[in-house]
Design an enzyme around this catalytic site. Structure first.
Site, PDB file in Angstrom:
ATOM      1  N   GLN A 136      28.191  78.622  43.955  1.00  0.00           N
ATOM      2  CA  GLN A 136      29.280  77.999  43.206  1.00  0.00           C
ATOM      3  C   GLN A 136      30.473  77.816  44.154  1.00  0.00           C
ATOM      4  OE1 GLN A 136      30.473  80.399  39.828  1.00  0.00           O
ATOM      5  NE2 GLN A 136      32.605  79.937  40.209  1.00  0.00           N
ATOM      6  N   GLU A 254      30.553  82.724  34.003  1.00  0.00           N
ATOM      7  CA  GLU A 254      30.678  83.644  35.120  1.00  0.00           C
ATOM      8  C   GLU A 254      31.201  84.994  34.655  1.00  0.00           C
ATOM      9  OE1 GLU A 254      32.588  83.525  39.567  1.00  0.00           O
ATOM     10  OE2 GLU A 254      33.841  82.772  37.945  1.00  0.00           O
TER      11      GLU A 254
END
Length: 415
Positions: A136, A254
């Site tokens: 990411q 997340e």
């Protein structure tokens, strides 16, 4: 919540337990049991990355991978409570899945929410099978907590976008095949409005990955540089300029993934306290002041566990991960650091040793302490998480943001 298994859940647990007992890589149990947050699970000639991929593929082939994902994307379509049961039964072998947590817990849900059906069919099944690792790419040298201040630029050129800039603290980029990338596509509007998200092949020309050596001797974080990287517009996630909303999908997932799965280090500390000698004879756990601290940390660990289950209950009702998941990461990160420091205090001069062959408890707390500061930065700093909890959970007045409606190119920067 009622934590007793329903008949259906009990049957699911029995099925999961039987499959794990028959298929788990038991030769890795001693290694996984002795490793912890911040410690390496490598041992001798064993390739732990290969073992992780092998375990993930076995789970996918048997229908145990990415349980909550739809079946057409490589999952099982299981309920959140079945996911909890699986995690309980998988035990230490779940550590083998940490390699895929960014892809399966953050990038995958983002692609599922914003990608085309072609993207989902192409990208998600290999991710569920452990064939691909994802990263990411959000934070930059001058845009960490203020993520919307990022400067990696994407300029459209026909059916492609040309990207130049850099990212930092990108976990797992050095072993990733794919990643999601947040860029600035319009500097003439307010900083939150000029962003666009893409998925990228990390093997593309124009991408350079440089691992960062960390205090504990490992290199899980990386710098990533983009030089005239060309990305097809078909790899865009969401509309042009809507990257901030797309990124919120990633960030909420997340914090759910990290917060619900992050160890506080309490169980290793309790084990250590019941074995190590105390300052006045007996064991550490026999000292009333130490028992008091253990009780405090036991309470926090329990609270985190049930807060995570509450979040999963919300998911079972069709809700998206919300800002309340910031609580788990905020509490777990600081608790982990406090526990590691306390354990080393009890070791006295021996606490300076980092060799697992010489240090108490195989240097587990030393490694955790050196890794733990990163937990209070990655996935949102403590300060940012407190703001999120205050504003979005408790409804307190928002922080002052003087650049909120200023075009990004007009925001003053240091010369």
């Amino acid at each position: 919540m009622n934590f007793d298994d329903t008949p259906e859940e009990a049957a699911f647990r029995a099925e999961a337990r039987a499959w794990i007992d028959a298929n788990a890589p038991k030769h890795l149990h001693p290694i996984l049991s002795g490793s912890g947050f911040g410690t390496s699970a490598e041992a001798g000639e064993i390739d732990m990355l290969a073992e992780a991929k092998k375990w993930q593929k076995a789970k996918r082939d048997a229908g145990w991978a990415c349980l909550h994902w739809p079946k057409e994307y490589g999952g099982r379509g299981a309920s959140p409570m079945e996911r909890v049961i699986w995690n309980q039964e998988e035990g230490v072998y779940a550590q083998l899945s940490f390699t895929f947590i960014i892809g399966q817990g953050m990038c995958g849900p983002t692609v599922m929410a914003w990608g085309s059906e072609e993207d989902k069919q192409r990208l998600l099944p290999p991710l569920a099978a452990g064939e691909d690792i994802w990263c990411q790419m959000f934070s930059e040298p001058a845009a960490g907590s203020d993520l919307a201040g990022l400067r990696t630029r994407a300029v459209q050129d026909g059916d492609e976008w040309v990207v130049n800039g850099s990212k930092i603290w990108t976990s797992g980029a050095h072993i990733s095949q794919y990643g999601i990338l947040l860029t600035r596509t319009d500097p003439t509007v307010a900083k939150h409005k000029g962003l666009t998200m893409f998925w990228v092949d990390m093997r593309s020309p124009g991408i350079e990955v440089r691992p960062i050596l960390q205090a504990h001797g490992q290199s899980g974080f990386n710098e990533v540089f983009f030089t005239d990287l060309r990305i097809p517009d078909s790899q865009r996630l969401g509309a042009v300029g809507n990257g901030w909303n797309v990124s919120l999908t990633t960030l909420m997932n997340e914090r759910l993934s990290i917060g619900s799965g992050m160890s506080t280090g309490f169980e290793p500390l309790l084990d250590y306290a019941t074995r190590a000698p105390g300052p006045s004879g007996g064991r550490l756990v026999d000292d009333p002041s130490i028992r008091s601290k253990l009780a405090d940390w036991a309470t926090k660990a329990s609270g985190l566990k049930y807060t995570s289950m509450r979040a999963l209950t919300a998911l079972s009702k069709g809700e998206q991960p919300g800002p309340e998941n910031s609580i788990g990461k905020l509490v777990a990160g600081s608790t982990m650091q406090d526990i590691a420091m306390f354990a080393l205090d009890q070791q006295g001069e021996m606490g300076v040793l980092t060799d697992p062959e010489l240090a108490a408890h195989a240097a587990r707390f030393q490694q955790t302490l050196m890794r733990s500061p990163a937990t209070r930065i990655e996935g949102g700093t403590d300060e940012i998480l407190r703001n999120i909890i205050a504003e979005r959970v408790l409804g307190l007045p928002g922080d002052v943001r003087v650049d909120k409606d200023v075009p990004f190119e007009k925001i003053p920067t240091r010369a």
